[in-house]
Design a protein around this motif. Structure first.
Motif, PDB file in Angstrom:
ATOM      1  N   ALA A 184      65.275 -76.202  21.798  1.00  0.00           N
ATOM      2  CA  ALA A 184      65.587 -76.192  20.354  1.00  0.00           C
ATOM      3  C   ALA A 184      67.012 -76.822  20.363  1.00  0.00           C
ATOM      4  N   LEU A 185      67.769 -76.730  21.077  1.00  0.00           N
ATOM      5  CA  LEU A 185      69.081 -77.744  21.056  1.00  0.00           C
ATOM      6  C   LEU A 185      68.824 -79.189  21.134  1.00  0.00           C
ATOM      7  N   ASN A 186      67.786 -79.586  21.818  1.00  0.00           N
ATOM      8  CA  ASN A 186      67.519 -80.968  21.769  1.00  0.00           C
ATOM      9  C   ASN A 186      66.855 -81.566  20.422  1.00  0.00           C
ATOM     10  N   ILE A 187      66.236 -80.760  19.889  1.00  0.00           N
ATOM     11  CA  ILE A 187      65.753 -80.773  18.561  1.00  0.00           C
ATOM     12  C   ILE A 187      66.778 -81.031  17.564  1.00  0.00           C
ATOM     13  N   TYR A 188      67.764 -79.862  17.589  1.00  0.00           N
ATOM     14  CA  TYR A 188      68.930 -80.126  16.856  1.00  0.00           C
ATOM     15  C   TYR A 188      69.748 -81.406  16.869  1.00  0.00           C
ATOM     16  N   TYR A 189      70.041 -81.894  17.997  1.00  0.00           N
ATOM     17  CA  TYR A 189      70.656 -83.235  18.146  1.00  0.00           C
ATOM     18  C   TYR A 189      69.960 -84.401  17.599  1.00  0.00           C
ATOM     19  N   LEU A 190      68.494 -84.232  18.031  1.00  0.00           N
ATOM     20  CA  LEU A 190      67.809 -85.445  17.287  1.00  0.00           C
ATOM     21  C   LEU A 190      67.486 -85.322  15.701  1.00  0.00           C
ATOM     22  N   ALA A 191      67.375 -83.901  15.134  1.00  0.00           N
ATOM     23  CA  ALA A 191      67.504 -83.840  13.818  1.00  0.00           C
ATOM     24  C   ALA A 191      68.761 -84.507  13.249  1.00  0.00           C
ATOM     25  N   GLN A 192      69.960 -84.050  13.863  1.00  0.00           N
ATOM     26  CA  GLN A 192      71.286 -84.535  13.339  1.00  0.00           C
ATOM     27  C   GLN A 192      71.432 -86.284  13.164  1.00  0.00           C
ATOM     28  N   SER A 193      70.743 -86.748  14.337  1.00  0.00           N
ATOM     29  CA  SER A 193      70.789 -88.198  14.441  1.00  0.00           C
ATOM     30  C   SER A 193      69.855 -88.651  13.385  1.00  0.00           C
ATOM     31  N   ALA A 194      68.630 -88.066  13.189  1.00  0.00           N
ATOM     32  CA  ALA A 194      67.722 -88.761  12.136  1.00  0.00           C
ATOM     33  C   ALA A 194      68.500 -88.767  10.872  1.00  0.00           C
ATOM     34  N   ARG A 195      69.148 -87.503  10.488  1.00  0.00           N
ATOM     35  CA  ARG A 195      69.788 -87.304   9.045  1.00  0.00           C
ATOM     36  C   ARG A 195      70.839 -88.402   9.047  1.00  0.00           C
ATOM     37  N   THR A 196      71.342 -88.872   9.961  1.00  0.00           N
ATOM     38  CA  THR A 196      72.501 -89.824   9.721  1.00  0.00           C
ATOM     39  C   THR A 196      71.948 -91.195   9.623  1.00  0.00           C
ATOM     40  N   THR A 197      70.700 -91.389   9.824  1.00  0.00           N
ATOM     41  CA  THR A 197      69.971 -92.797   9.362  1.00  0.00           C
ATOM     42  C   THR A 197      69.199 -92.342   8.342  1.00  0.00           C
ATOM     43  N   GLY A 198      69.327 -91.330   7.495  1.00  0.00           N
ATOM     44  CA  GLY A 198      68.561 -91.325   6.117  1.00  0.00           C
ATOM     45  C   GLY A 198      67.198 -90.734   6.404  1.00  0.00           C
ATOM     46  N   ILE A 199      66.753 -90.181   7.677  1.00  0.00           N
ATOM     47  CA  ILE A 199      65.416 -89.672   7.656  1.00  0.00           C
ATOM     48  C   ILE A 199      65.336 -88.111   7.355  1.00  0.00           C
ATOM     49  N   LYS A 200      64.810 -87.770   6.680  1.00  0.00           N
ATOM     50  CA  LYS A 200      64.755 -86.149   6.288  1.00  0.00           C
ATOM     51  C   LYS A 200      63.570 -85.547   6.885  1.00  0.00           C
ATOM     52  N   VAL A 201      62.683 -86.181   7.193  1.00  0.00           N
ATOM     53  CA  VAL A 201      61.244 -85.493   7.722  1.00  0.00           C
ATOM     54  C   VAL A 201      60.871 -86.159   9.083  1.00  0.00           C
ATOM     55  N   LEU A 202      60.610 -85.162  10.107  1.00  0.00           N
ATOM     56  CA  LEU A 202      60.244 -85.759  11.407  1.00  0.00           C
ATOM     57  C   LEU A 202      59.006 -85.141  11.858  1.00  0.00           C
ATOM     58  N   LEU A 203      58.003 -85.861  12.434  1.00  0.00           N
ATOM     59  CA  LEU A 203      56.998 -85.597  12.984  1.00  0.00           C
ATOM     60  C   LEU A 203      57.248 -85.085  14.158  1.00  0.00           C
ATOM     61  N   SER A 204      56.486 -84.209  15.010  1.00  0.00           N
ATOM     62  CA  SER A 204      56.777 -83.700  16.201  1.00  0.00           C
ATOM     63  C   SER A 204      55.546 -83.120  16.672  1.00  0.00           C
ATOM     64  N   GLY A 205      55.393 -83.442  18.152  1.00  0.00           N
ATOM     65  CA  GLY A 205      54.208 -82.800  18.990  1.00  0.00           C
ATOM     66  C   GLY A 205      54.393 -81.308  19.199  1.00  0.00           C
ATOM     67  N   VAL A 206      55.149 -80.818  18.816  1.00  0.00           N
ATOM     68  CA  VAL A 206      55.582 -79.452  19.183  1.00  0.00           C
ATOM     69  C   VAL A 206      54.375 -78.523  19.027  1.00  0.00           C
ATOM     70  N   GLY A 207      53.597 -77.848  19.867  1.00  0.00           N
ATOM     71  CA  GLY A 207      52.650 -76.847  19.839  1.00  0.00           C
ATOM     72  C   GLY A 207      51.461 -77.542  20.397  1.00  0.00           C
ATOM     73  N   GLY A 208      51.229 -78.859  20.647  1.00  0.00           N
ATOM     74  CA  GLY A 208      50.195 -79.414  21.055  1.00  0.00           C
ATOM     75  C   GLY A 208      49.793 -78.816  22.306  1.00  0.00           C
ATOM     76  N   ASP A 209      50.918 -78.843  23.391  1.00  0.00           N
ATOM     77  CA  ASP A 209      50.786 -78.324  24.398  1.00  0.00           C
ATOM     78  C   ASP A 209      49.915 -76.686  24.592  1.00  0.00           C
ATOM     79  N   ASP A 210      50.406 -75.834  23.452  1.00  0.00           N
ATOM     80  CA  ASP A 210      49.790 -74.598  23.444  1.00  0.00           C
ATOM     81  C   ASP A 210      48.387 -74.843  23.016  1.00  0.00           C
ATOM     82  N   LEU A 211      48.008 -75.557  21.962  1.00  0.00           N
ATOM     83  CA  LEU A 211      46.735 -76.004  21.257  1.00  0.00           C
ATOM     84  C   LEU A 211      45.719 -76.546  22.376  1.00  0.00           C
TER      85      LEU A 211
END
Length: 197
Positions: A134-161
């Motif tokens: 969750a902390l990794n996602i936080y840092y990645l989302a922060q970085s994306a936001r600084t580049t103007g990206i507000k939406v991120l696609l993620s593979g989270v949940g694929g391993d469960d499925l």
């Protein structure tokens, strides 16, 4: 209908198996996954992708690239991660980004930065977490936001499925487990607890 039987999930006897072959299932999955990712690409803001180099995030990035060939991807690098018990996804993410010809932003996070963010993560999640993902996602989302990206696609949940976690492989042992008496499994479990995961 799935039923709980002796502490594990088992398939109801009356439920018929699908009459499909592997190739047909693969084609249907490919089509459905493509449709799902393409629907997520409809946005009035820039869309990026979290890319670990694993099957789930790589597949999502592959299909997203069909809509946006230069989709900005993000991955994390934690120096010393494998030495600290973590996994290093960076080589895989780089390889996939190279193959798909998509830009990859590498967010480097040091142990001190993680230590300083633990309390903030617990506050945001409203509960303690043993998994630092969750902390990794936080840092990645922060970085994306600084580049103007507000939406991120993620593979989270694929391993469960798709049963991608190591613990899911135990499911293959069910036929053997049903033939062995309980004391055998208890003995095996006791022996395995002596080893590190």
């Amino acid at each position: 209908k799935e039923t709980l039987h002796w502490g594990r999930w088992s398939r109801s006897a009356g439920r018929p198996r699908l009459k499909t072959n592997r190739k047909e299932v693969s084609c249907r999955l490919h089509t459905k996954l493509r449709e799902a990712v393409h629907k997520q690409m409809v946005s009035d803001v820039p869309v990026g992708s979290l890319l670990s180099g694993g099957l789930d995030s790589s597949a999502i990035t592959y299909f997203a690239r069909e809509i946006n060939p230069q989709i900005q991807c993000f991955t994390i690098d934690i120096p010393g991660g494998p030495d600290l018990g973590g996994e290093n996804d960076l080589p895989y993410a780089r390889q996939v980004a190279r193959e798909l010809r998509v830009p990859l932003e590498i967010v480097t996070v040091g142990p001190k930065q993680i230590q300083q963010s633990i309390e903030k993560m617990i506050y945001m999640l409203e509960e303690p977490q043993a998994d630092l993902a969750a902390l990794n996602i936080y840092y990645l989302a922060q970085s994306a936001r600084t580049t103007g990206i507000k939406v991120l696609l993620s593979g989270v949940g694929g391993d469960d499925l798709f049963s991608g976690y190591r613990r899911h492989y135990l499911r293959y042992l069910e036929p053997v487990q049903s033939l062995c008496p309980d004391f055998v499994w208890k003995s095996v479990s006791s022996m395995l607890s002596l080893f590190r995961s």
